[in-house]
Scaffold this motif. Structure first.
Motif, PDB file in Angstrom:
ATOM      1  N   THR A 439       9.116  16.817   1.977  1.00 37.67           N
ATOM      2  CA  THR A 439       9.273  15.925   3.140  1.00 37.67           C
ATOM      3  C   THR A 439       8.071  15.018   3.292  1.00 37.67           C
ATOM      4  OG1 THR A 439      10.663  17.557   4.288  1.00 37.67           O
ATOM      5  CG2 THR A 439       9.610  15.860   5.630  1.00 37.67           C
ATOM      6  N   LEU A 440       6.871  15.601   3.188  1.00 36.69           N
ATOM      7  CA  LEU A 440       5.649  14.795   3.336  1.00 36.69           C
ATOM      8  C   LEU A 440       5.497  13.820   2.174  1.00 36.69           C
ATOM      9  CD1 LEU A 440       3.139  17.517   4.614  1.00 36.69           C
ATOM     10  CD2 LEU A 440       4.274  15.729   5.942  1.00 36.69           C
ATOM     11  N   ALA A 441       5.802  14.263   0.961  1.00 39.73           N
ATOM     12  CA  ALA A 441       5.716  13.366  -0.202  1.00 39.73           C
ATOM     13  C   ALA A 441       6.694  12.198  -0.061  1.00 39.73           C
ATOM     14  CB  ALA A 441       5.993  14.146  -1.493  1.00 39.73           C
ATOM     15  N   SER A 442       7.897  12.487   0.417  1.00 36.49           N
ATOM     16  CA  SER A 442       8.885  11.421   0.626  1.00 36.49           C
ATOM     17  C   SER A 442       8.399  10.444   1.693  1.00 36.49           C
ATOM     18  CB  SER A 442      10.227  12.024   1.045  1.00 36.49           C
ATOM     19  OG  SER A 442      10.719  12.914   0.063  1.00 36.49           O
ATOM     20  N   LEU A 443       7.834  10.983   2.748  1.00 33.76           N
ATOM     21  CA  LEU A 443       7.327  10.131   3.826  1.00 33.76           C
ATOM     22  C   LEU A 443       6.258   9.168   3.318  1.00 33.76           C
ATOM     23  CD1 LEU A 443       6.873   9.736   7.072  1.00 33.76           C
ATOM     24  CD2 LEU A 443       4.902  11.169   6.632  1.00 33.76           C
ATOM     25  N   LEU A 444       5.296   9.673   2.561  1.00 32.79           N
ATOM     26  CA  LEU A 444       4.195   8.836   2.081  1.00 32.79           C
ATOM     27  C   LEU A 444       4.685   7.759   1.121  1.00 32.79           C
ATOM     28  CD1 LEU A 444       1.357  11.467   1.557  1.00 32.79           C
ATOM     29  CD2 LEU A 444       1.959  10.167   3.594  1.00 32.79           C
ATOM     30  N   CYS A 445       5.755   8.058   0.410  1.00 33.57           N
ATOM     31  CA  CYS A 445       6.276   7.079  -0.550  1.00 33.57           C
ATOM     32  C   CYS A 445       7.212   6.062   0.095  1.00 33.57           C
ATOM     33  CB  CYS A 445       7.024   7.803  -1.676  1.00 33.57           C
ATOM     34  SG  CYS A 445       5.955   8.746  -2.781  1.00 33.57           S
ATOM     35  N   GLU A 446       7.777   6.400   1.261  1.00 30.38           N
ATOM     36  CA  GLU A 446       8.809   5.555   1.862  1.00 30.38           C
ATOM     37  C   GLU A 446       8.385   4.970   3.205  1.00 30.38           C
ATOM     38  OE1 GLU A 446      11.322   4.719   0.175  1.00 30.38           O
ATOM     39  OE2 GLU A 446      11.029   6.146  -1.456  1.00 30.38           O
ATOM     40  N   ALA A 447       7.073   4.902   3.474  1.00 34.43           N
ATOM     41  CA  ALA A 447       6.573   4.303   4.719  1.00 34.43           C
ATOM     42  C   ALA A 447       5.541   3.240   4.353  1.00 34.43           C
ATOM     43  CB  ALA A 447       5.973   5.374   5.630  1.00 34.43           C
ATOM     44  N   PRO A 448       5.989   2.047   3.924  1.00 34.07           N
ATOM     45  CA  PRO A 448       5.055   1.042   3.386  1.00 34.07           C
ATOM     46  C   PRO A 448       4.091   0.460   4.420  1.00 34.07           C
ATOM     47  CG  PRO A 448       7.263   0.118   3.620  1.00 34.07           C
ATOM     48  CD  PRO A 448       7.385   1.592   3.875  1.00 34.07           C
ATOM     49  N   GLN A 449       4.387   0.601   5.725  1.00 34.85           N
ATOM     50  CA  GLN A 449       3.527   0.032   6.754  1.00 34.85           C
ATOM     51  C   GLN A 449       2.580   1.063   7.375  1.00 34.85           C
ATOM     52  OE1 GLN A 449       3.510  -3.255   7.301  1.00 34.85           O
ATOM     53  NE2 GLN A 449       5.093  -3.400   5.710  1.00 34.85           N
ATOM     54  N   LEU A 450       2.509   2.255   6.805  1.00 38.46           N
ATOM     55  CA  LEU A 450       1.707   3.330   7.391  1.00 38.46           C
ATOM     56  C   LEU A 450       0.228   2.953   7.442  1.00 38.46           C
ATOM     57  CD1 LEU A 450       2.135   6.210   8.499  1.00 38.46           C
ATOM     58  CD2 LEU A 450       1.514   7.067   6.232  1.00 38.46           C
ATOM     59  N   GLN A 451      -0.356   3.026   8.646  1.00 37.63           N
ATOM     60  CA  GLN A 451      -1.755   2.673   8.840  1.00 37.63           C
ATOM     61  C   GLN A 451      -2.619   3.871   9.237  1.00 37.63           C
ATOM     62  OE1 GLN A 451      -2.113  -0.600  11.591  1.00 37.63           O
ATOM     63  NE2 GLN A 451      -0.565  -1.824  10.545  1.00 37.63           N
ATOM     64  N   THR A 452      -2.037   4.821   9.965  1.00 32.58           N
ATOM     65  CA  THR A 452      -2.770   6.004  10.406  1.00 32.58           C
ATOM     66  C   THR A 452      -2.001   7.242   9.986  1.00 32.58           C
ATOM     67  OG1 THR A 452      -3.647   4.830  12.333  1.00 32.58           O
ATOM     68  CG2 THR A 452      -3.720   7.229  12.385  1.00 32.58           C
ATOM     69  N   LEU A 453      -2.676   8.137   9.254  1.00 29.56           N
ATOM     70  CA  LEU A 453      -2.050   9.362   8.762  1.00 29.56           C
ATOM     71  C   LEU A 453      -2.946  10.547   9.100  1.00 29.56           C
ATOM     72  CD1 LEU A 453       0.064  10.929   7.084  1.00 29.56           C
ATOM     73  CD2 LEU A 453      -1.288  10.359   5.041  1.00 29.56           C
ATOM     74  N   ARG A 454      -2.360  11.527   9.799  1.00 28.45           N
ATOM     75  CA  ARG A 454      -3.100  12.754  10.137  1.00 28.45           C
ATOM     76  C   ARG A 454      -2.252  13.953   9.720  1.00 28.45           C
ATOM     77  NH1 ARG A 454      -3.610   9.586  14.943  1.00 28.45           N
ATOM     78  NH2 ARG A 454      -5.713   8.719  15.167  1.00 28.45           N
ATOM     79  N   LEU A 455      -2.761  14.715   8.768  1.00 28.85           N
ATOM     80  CA  LEU A 455      -2.148  15.963   8.338  1.00 28.85           C
ATOM     81  C   LEU A 455      -3.158  17.057   8.635  1.00 28.85           C
ATOM     82  CD1 LEU A 455      -0.628  14.787   4.925  1.00 28.85           C
ATOM     83  CD2 LEU A 455       0.512  14.939   7.143  1.00 28.85           C
ATOM     84  N   LEU A 456      -2.983  17.749   9.753  1.00 34.77           N
ATOM     85  CA  LEU A 456      -4.007  18.625  10.306  1.00 34.77           C
ATOM     86  C   LEU A 456      -3.613  20.085  10.169  1.00 34.77           C
ATOM     87  CD1 LEU A 456      -4.632  16.611  13.609  1.00 34.77           C
ATOM     88  CD2 LEU A 456      -5.682  16.272  11.370  1.00 34.77           C
ATOM     89  N   ALA A 457      -4.566  20.891   9.690  1.00 33.52           N
ATOM     90  CA  ALA A 457      -4.392  22.348   9.574  1.00 33.52           C
ATOM     91  C   ALA A 457      -3.189  22.713   8.713  1.00 33.52           C
ATOM     92  CB  ALA A 457      -4.266  22.981  10.970  1.00 33.52           C
TER      93      ALA A 457
END
Length: 538
Positions: A439-457
């Motif tokens: 799910t996270l890998a798909s998100l990072l590949c399919e969100a071209p406008q992503l500016q802020t990413l926080r994956l915590l704990a």
């Protein structure tokens, strides 16, 4: 990904030079000769010729470099100043400075005095009366009281935003004075759209609920009222059981105000133009919807009972685009319960925030994200409970070679997503990890406008999650990345440092696989390549 530091503009260099020499020249002269003579108006210097925005930028520069003094503040209170924020330097603000602001800066449209607790109520009254052009006023955590709010209501006719958060002297009576000018018998602050009044001293809950209801009726343009009594006030107005809410100090009754809003006929529906609603309990959603049908943002507290709930009411709000859901009970609600809401709002849903939810089905997160392709911001604090059908798991051994996760779990992608934050509480069962990783890998590949990413704990390795996006590359707009307390290796960080993009902040706080030698190497590379990147590690 990080870019090289930009060459400072000529404007920035000039301001830095001015800030550097103010202390030794103009500030020294003013301190020696005029500081305590408050009738002295001006000292000629290059700052007199600065535009309003540059004066504010110079004040900020002096503040961040710890060179802002009382004398420097006096010198920069110029007649053409339109915006002034004293929130960064409350220790420098006293009554004499307040009088100086009224004397010199009568053209102010924005004034933020947040935290300036040394200003007396009488000086705050003078500021409200002496600055007639204010459109935004910040009085958070000050000595604002009934006299101050009465002056604001009577004199600040252009005020659109007011913040009295944490003002312990603001009583229900003070709020009534803000909403109605008894002498003129007209609404106070007729243009007020935003009122922030959190954390006030509660002197009788019934009085405060009635006062909040009074504001809702007296201020015709009010769109945001941040106060804990708001849901109860809306319930009171919806019931139209307003007997006993009269006031003996010359204010109109709630019944009179309701009639003035065009709901004179008995039983006629009353609607308000509120756009933002906070801390609404699940069981009153239908009532709140009836009174505030134009709401664009709502935060809801959910109980422990799953199944059919007030969440079904939310898609009926035609303008709703920002939703926050929190679980107030002991047991978190399942993420799957949010799916009907997301599917009902569809592309209208731009912001979704979840607190205290449980991700019992690993596919529920990807299904939820797929249901709202118009998302611009997503934030969730999730707990992943252990699978009751599995036995105790043996200690995890790192896979070799790292797995390659599927990146097609979000077929429509998230083309407008700009901010994504995910916090995982507790250990994640091994059976959940492949789906969550994909799910996270798909998100990072399919969100071209992503500016802020926080994956915590995140307790499972993120290297294989980041790898597909870095290989494409897909994170071309990423500016801020936080991996605090998550498992990521130094190798992935080096890939980030070597890729193209505008990354400026990287938080590796308490990452168990990042060590001091790694951090030192990152900093050395940033210095050598003159990168505009701030890395945090501890």
């Amino acid at each position: 990904m990080p870019q090289r530091r930009a060459v400072p503009t000529l404007t920035t260099l000039c301001l830095q030079n001015l800030a550097q020499h103010m202390q030794s020249l103009w500030v020294k002269d003013y301190s020696d000769n005029y500081l305590d003579e408050y009738e002295f108006r001006f000292l000629v210097g290059p700052f007199n010729d600065l535009a309003c925005g540059l004066v504010q930028e110079l004040l900020q520069l002096l503040g961040t470099s710890r060179r802002l003094s009382r004398a420097a503040l006096h010198l920069l209170l110029l007649p053409h100043l339109r915006q002034l924020s004293l929130r960064p330097c409350p220790a420098l603000v006293n009554n004499a400075l307040g009088h100086l602001i009224v004397l010199r800066c009568q053209g102010l449209t924005v004034l933020d005095l947040g935290g300036c607790g040394r200003l007396s109520p009488s000086v705050l009254v003078d500021l409200a009366e002496g600055l007639p052009h204010l459109s935004r006023l910040g009085l958070a955590h000050t000595q604002a009281n009934v006299q101050v709010l009465s002056a604001v209501g009577s004199c600040c006719h252009h005020l659109r935003e007011l913040d009295v958060t944490g003002c312990k002297k603001v009583t229900p009576r003070a709020l009534r004075h803000l909403g109605y000018d008894r002498l003129a018998r007209t609404p106070g602050c007729p243009a007020l759209r935003v009122l922030l009044a959190r954390d006030l001293e509660h002197t009788g809950d019934g009085d405060m609920v009635a006062a909040v209801a009074f504001l809702l009726l007296a201020l015709p343009c009010l769109e945001v009222l941040a106060h804990s009594a708001l849901p109860d006030a809306l319930r009171l107005l919806h019931s139209q059981q307003l007997d006993g809410t009269e006031d003996s100090e010359g204010f109109p009754s709630l019944k009179e105000l309701v009639q003035g809003r065009g709901a004179a006929a008995e039983g006629a529906p009353l609607t308000l133009p509120l756009r933002q609603l906070e801390e609404v309990e699940e069981d009153v959603l239908s009532t709140v919807h009836a009174v505030c049908p134009q709401a664009e943002e709502v935060s809801v507290w959910l109980g422990d009972n799953p199944g059919p709930s007030g969440l079904r009411e939310l898609p009926g709000w035609k303008s709703l685009s920002r939703v926050t859901l929190g679980c107030s009970g002991r047991h978190g609600r399942a993420v799957a319960e949010v799916l009907p809401l997301a599917q009902g709002l569809g592309t209208r849903l731009h912001t979704l925030t979840l607190h205290g939810f449980s991700c019992r089905d690993p596919l529920s997160l990807s299904t939820l994200l797929s249901s709202c392709p118009g998302l611009q911001s997503f934030s969730a604090e999730l707990e992943v409970p252990p699978d009751p059908h599995t036995h105790d798991e043996p200690p995890e051994e790192p896979p070799a070679p790292p797995p390659r996760w599927a990146t097609d779990l979000l077929p429509r992608g998230l083309p407008r997503l700009q901010s994504f934050s995910l916090t995982l509480a507790g250990p994640v069962p091994a059976a959940h990890r492949p789906v969550l990783s994909s799910t996270l890998a798909s998100l990072l590949c399919e969100a071209p406008q992503l500016q802020t990413l926080r994956l915590l704990a995140v307790p499972f390795p993120l290297d294989s999650v980041l790898e597909p996006a870095l290989a494409r590359p897909a994170l071309r707009e990423l500016r801020e990345l936080s991996l605090a307390e998550s498992r990521v290796s130094a190798g992935s960080v080096w890939l980030l440092l070597g890729s193209d993009g505008p990354l400026r902040r990287l938080d590796l706080s308490r990452c168990p696989d990042i060590h001091r030698r790694d951090y030192d190497s990152f900093l050395q590379t940033v210095r050598k390549q003159w990168l505009d990147l701030d890395i945090t590690w501890e």
